[in-house]
Write an enzyme that holds these catalytic residues in place. Structure first.
Site, short mmCIF file in Angstrom:
data_model
loop_
_atom_site.label_atom_id
_atom_site.label_comp_id
_atom_site.label_asym_id
_atom_site.label_seq_id
_atom_site.Cartn_x
_atom_site.Cartn_y
_atom_site.Cartn_z
N GLY A 49 0.84 -1.19 0.00
CA GLY A 49 0.00 0.00 0.00
C GLY A 49 0.87 1.24 0.00
CD GLN A 54 3.40 5.71 2.68
OE1 GLN A 54 2.42 5.13 2.23
NE2 GLN A 54 4.46 5.06 3.15
CB CYS A 101 5.63 2.15 7.15
SG CYS A 101 5.04 3.67 6.38
CG LEU A 102 6.93 1.26 1.02
CD1 LEU A 102 6.47 1.56 -0.39
CD2 LEU A 102 8.00 0.18 1.03
CG HIS A 143 -0.18 1.05 7.30
ND1 HIS A 143 0.83 0.53 8.07
CD2 HIS A 143 0.40 1.94 6.46
CE1 HIS A 143 1.98 1.11 7.72
NE2 HIS A 143 1.74 1.96 6.74
CD GLU A 144 -1.06 2.30 2.80
OE1 GLU A 144 -0.64 3.46 2.66
OE2 GLU A 144 -0.30 1.33 3.04
CG HIS A 147 0.51 6.78 5.65
ND1 HIS A 147 1.64 7.21 6.29
CD2 HIS A 147 0.73 5.46 5.36
CE1 HIS A 147 2.51 6.20 6.39
NE2 HIS A 147 1.98 5.14 5.83
ZN LIG Z 1 2.94 3.31 5.69
#
Ligand SMILES: [Zn+2]
Length: 178
Positions: A49, A54, A101-102, A143-144, A147
């Site tokens: 995701g 991000q 997480c990226l 999670h997304e 953000h």
């Molecule tokens: Zn993340």
């Protein structure tokens, strides 16, 4: 298509509140290009995701795609675009599970998440849809969507002591679970 630069924790864009995507932006070819670039960026870094902030785009947009796991431990989720998503809990129950997480590279941590949720959102062309998600898909959606409100999974951890680098996760945690 291009691979976008991923913001890392500490960059203020990850702590801001993303703006709702208005109709005229949805119709702009630049927005469709952003969605495609987010998809490519997610594939490039092997994420499941990715949210707008991000990639330094403070819009309420996220992409999700979960490949089938070899051991069938998680259900496959086809490529899904979430524009202006709203999450409603369907249960009070939370389940602990590992997340990465990226924007927080090389780390994993255990995060409690609601096990079943309702998602209402627009697709990439502005068409409304809603679905019910459970398990890992519900986890990724939460999670997304976090953000978009400036939250990251570290903020949701109930015990920071599970935090581990991926190498140590594979050496010690993953091995113990097998
Ligand atoms: Zn993340």
């Amino acid at each position: 298509m291009s691979i976008l630069k991923v913001a890392r924790i500490g960059h203020p864009v990850l702590r801001g509140t993303a703006k709702p995507v208005p109709k005229d932006v949805l119709r702009d070819p630049a927005f469709q290009k952003l969605v495609e670039n987010m998809r490519e960026t997610m594939y490039e870094y092997e994420g499941v995701g990715l949210a707008g902030p991000q990639v330094h785009e403070s819009w309420r947009v996220a992409v999700i795609e979960v490949p089938a796991a070899d051991d069938r431990s998680r259900d496959e989720v086809p490529f899904t675009v979430l524009v202006n998503p709203v999450v409603t809990p369907l249960v009070e129950e939370r389940e602990s599970g590992w997340e990465g997480c990226l924007s927080i590279p090389d780390l994993r941590g255990v995060v409690p998440r609601l096990t079943r949720i309702k998602l209402e959102a627009l697709d990439r062309h502005g068409r409304p849809y809603s679905l019910e998600a459970e398990g890992f898909f519900a986890r990724v959606i939460q999670h997304e969507c976090d953000h978009l409100d400036g939250n990251v999974y570290l903020d949701r951890m109930s015990d920071m002591r599970s935090l581990t680098f991926i190498k140590e996760f594979e050496d010690h945690v993953h091995r113990d679970e097998e």
